[in-house]
Motif scaffolding. Structure first.
Motif, short mmCIF file in Angstrom:
data_model
loop_
_atom_site.label_atom_id
_atom_site.label_comp_id
_atom_site.label_asym_id
_atom_site.label_seq_id
_atom_site.Cartn_x
_atom_site.Cartn_y
_atom_site.Cartn_z
N LYS A 169 60.61 22.61 16.69
CA LYS A 169 60.30 21.71 15.58
C LYS A 169 59.18 20.74 15.95
CE LYS A 169 64.90 21.81 13.44
NZ LYS A 169 66.14 21.02 13.15
N LYS A 170 59.18 20.25 17.19
CA LYS A 170 58.13 19.34 17.63
C LYS A 170 56.77 20.04 17.67
CE LYS A 170 61.18 16.41 20.43
NZ LYS A 170 61.52 15.96 21.81
N LEU A 171 56.77 21.29 18.11
CA LEU A 171 55.51 22.04 18.15
C LEU A 171 54.97 22.28 16.75
CD1 LEU A 171 56.43 24.69 20.89
CD2 LEU A 171 54.98 22.70 21.17
N ILE A 172 55.85 22.69 15.85
CA ILE A 172 55.43 22.94 14.47
C ILE A 172 54.90 21.67 13.82
CG2 ILE A 172 56.28 23.59 12.17
CD1 ILE A 172 58.23 25.50 13.58
N LYS A 173 55.53 20.54 14.13
CA LYS A 173 55.11 19.26 13.56
C LYS A 173 53.68 18.90 13.96
CE LYS A 173 56.82 14.54 12.91
NZ LYS A 173 57.89 13.56 13.29
N THR A 174 53.23 19.37 15.13
CA THR A 174 51.87 19.10 15.58
C THR A 174 50.88 20.17 15.13
OG1 THR A 174 52.18 20.26 17.69
CG2 THR A 174 52.75 17.92 17.63
N GLY A 175 51.34 21.13 14.32
CA GLY A 175 50.46 22.16 13.81
C GLY A 175 50.39 23.43 14.62
N ILE A 176 51.27 23.56 15.62
CA ILE A 176 51.30 24.76 16.45
C ILE A 176 52.19 25.81 15.80
CG2 ILE A 176 51.99 25.71 18.69
CD1 ILE A 176 51.31 22.97 19.91
N ASN A 177 51.70 27.02 15.70
CA ASN A 177 52.44 28.12 15.10
C ASN A 177 53.49 28.62 16.09
OD1 ASN A 177 53.26 30.20 13.47
ND2 ASN A 177 51.50 31.50 13.87
N ALA A 178 54.74 28.20 15.90
CA ALA A 178 55.79 28.46 16.89
C ALA A 178 57.07 28.92 16.22
CB ALA A 178 56.05 27.21 17.72
N ALA A 179 57.93 29.57 17.01
CA ALA A 179 59.26 29.97 16.57
C ALA A 179 60.19 29.94 17.77
CB ALA A 179 59.25 31.36 15.93
N ALA A 180 61.49 29.80 17.49
CA ALA A 180 62.49 29.78 18.56
C ALA A 180 63.29 31.09 18.54
CB ALA A 180 63.43 28.59 18.38
N LEU A 181 63.73 31.49 19.72
CA LEU A 181 64.50 32.73 19.85
C LEU A 181 65.62 32.51 20.85
CD1 LEU A 181 64.57 35.71 18.95
CD2 LEU A 181 63.23 36.26 20.97
N HIS A 182 66.86 32.71 20.40
CA HIS A 182 68.01 32.58 21.29
C HIS A 182 69.20 33.35 20.72
CE1 HIS A 182 69.57 29.62 18.45
NE2 HIS A 182 68.46 28.91 18.59
N GLY A 183 70.30 33.33 21.44
CA GLY A 183 71.43 34.18 21.09
C GLY A 183 72.15 33.82 19.82
N ASP A 184 71.95 32.61 19.29
CA ASP A 184 72.62 32.24 18.04
C ASP A 184 71.87 32.73 16.80
OD1 ASP A 184 74.70 31.04 19.31
OD2 ASP A 184 74.06 28.98 18.95
N LYS A 185 70.67 33.25 16.99
CA LYS A 185 69.91 33.78 15.86
C LYS A 185 70.48 35.15 15.46
CE LYS A 185 66.69 30.49 16.07
NZ LYS A 185 66.44 29.51 15.00
#
Length: 412
Positions: A257-273
């Protein structure tokens, strides 16, 4: 050396990707004993070609069998790795009219049961789902000839030993292959249990070593400055792709969320997805539709991303061997890469464990503009009892407030 030195079916070799021109070190050492039906303990760094090292000779052996039965099982620790192994081996198997299938969590078990009505020669699986189907009698092992434990150390790390022991008890004696990038003590014990006394041990590199083509830099930063430091490094270097590792699922989401807020195209990946979202996110990253992927150790083992330039550890892993696998996502297949780590005072013991395991000095350096002001953790730095009591009072107030919000009917 050429693949032609091995007695492999030319059809198999013709299905190899164009980039696979000659056998890697682990393939040179493993193909012959696997073809001969020997048990093998194979140690090789990530990105060294282990899948083809066992896949080519096993498929060759299956192609020579007179009937279609389940004759080989490959067990891996994660769904993503299972899907990748299947993707790598299916084109080869098709040249010999062999059928492969995938058995893992994240897909309705009913769909897998329906598919398994058709005969299958090889199954690539995660332990829990494979055991569930075997206990139901859907999968039977009476014709099994070869069992592969791929990323065997990670299977142990993730607590799959009970499932593996249950599966081994259901399987006939036959060829057993253990492939791993590190050799922790529990894996040595498992190898003694699983492999025959005459098994072949292969070491394609110095045990527990990192790839020499990875440039490792370790930045000493304040714990609270890690997100800003990461954003600074991404903006400074303008990497086209960055794989970021953290230890906790919540931290992955928060950092993303912090990366996206600064304009960086990011996504998270972990076992709860959800599995469909995990697959879609990974596909986006591989195709460079995403710049930054923030992941927990679901991706630390076995996943191949072409020409990934940099891996960044925002958190050091809790186990030293995982560090080797994390940074091994870059510098694969003979390419070079960069591995950066952001290290706070509280992670110095983890760093020392990594230094001891790898035999590398791994010096800490400061990141320009991010002076370390945190004080080292010590017994004397613990908060005073009065402060702890205040924290407990605050926590209790929050708990009461949260309870009231969830249960409005109980409010007076």
């Amino acid at each position: 050396m050429s693949f032609s030195v091995f007695p492999l079916d030319p059809a198999l070799l013709s299905a190899l990707p164009p980039a696979v021109i000659e056998p890697s070190r682990i393939q040179q050492l493993a193909i012959s004993p696997v073809l001969a039906g020997q048990d093998v303990l194979a140690l090789a760094q990530t990105g060294s070609g282990k899948t083809y090292a066992y896949g080519l000779p096993i498929l060759q052996r299956l192609g020579q069998l007179p009937s279609c039965h389940l004759s080989a099982v490959v067990i891996v620790p994660t769904r993503e790795l299972a899907a990748q192994v299947l993707q790598n081996l299916v084109p080869l198997a098709q040249t010999l009219n062999l059928r492969l299938d995938l058995v893992c969590g994240g897909e309705a078990i009913e769909l897998q049961v329906e598919r398994l009505v058709q005969p299958v020669n090889m199954i690539i699986a995660t332990p829990g789902r494979l055991l569930a189907l075997a206990q139901q009698g859907i999968i039977q092992f009476e014709n099994l000839q070869s069992l592969v434990l791929d990323e065997a150390d990670r299977l142990l790390d993730m607590g799959f030993i009970a499932d593996i022991n249950a599966l081994l008890a259901m399987m006939p004696s036959g060829q057993r292959l253990l492939f791993s990038a590190t050799l922790p003590e529990p894996l040595t014990a498992l190898a003694e249990q699983v492999l025959s006394a005459s098994h072949v041990r292969i070491e394609a590199n110095v045990t527990n070593s990192t790839v020499v083509d990875i440039t490792q830099t370790l930045y000493h930063v304040n714990k609270g400055s890690k997100a800003k430091a990461l954003i600074h490094l991404i903006a400074l270097h303008q990497w086209p792709q960055v794989l970021v590792f953290v230890n906790a699922k919540d931290d992955a989401d928060a950092l993303c969320k912090k990366l996206i807020k600064t304009g960086i195209n990011a996504a998270a990946l972990h076992g709860d997805k959800e599995q469909a979202l995990r697959s879609h996110t990974l596909a986006q990253f591989k195709s460079q539709q995403l710049t930054v992927l923030v992941a927990t150790d679901v991706l630390a083992r076995g996943i191949h991303i072409d020409a990934l330039p940099v891996v960044i550890n925002v958190d050091l892993p809790n186990q030293a061997a995982v560090y080797i696998h994390r940074i091994g996502r870059t510098a694969r297949a003979g390419l070079s890469g960069v591995a950066l780590s952001l290290i706070a005072h509280g992670e110095l013991l983890s760093l020392e464990a990594i230094r001891q395991l790898t035999g590398q000095t791994l010096p800490l350096v400061e990141l320009a503009g991010f002076a370390v002001t945190d004080k080292p953790i010590s017994e004397t730095s613990k908060r005073a009892p009065r402060d702890k009591q205040a924290n407990r009072r605050t926590a209790n107030k929050r708990s009461i407030s949260d309870f009231a919000k969830r249960n409005p009917s109980r409010q007076s």
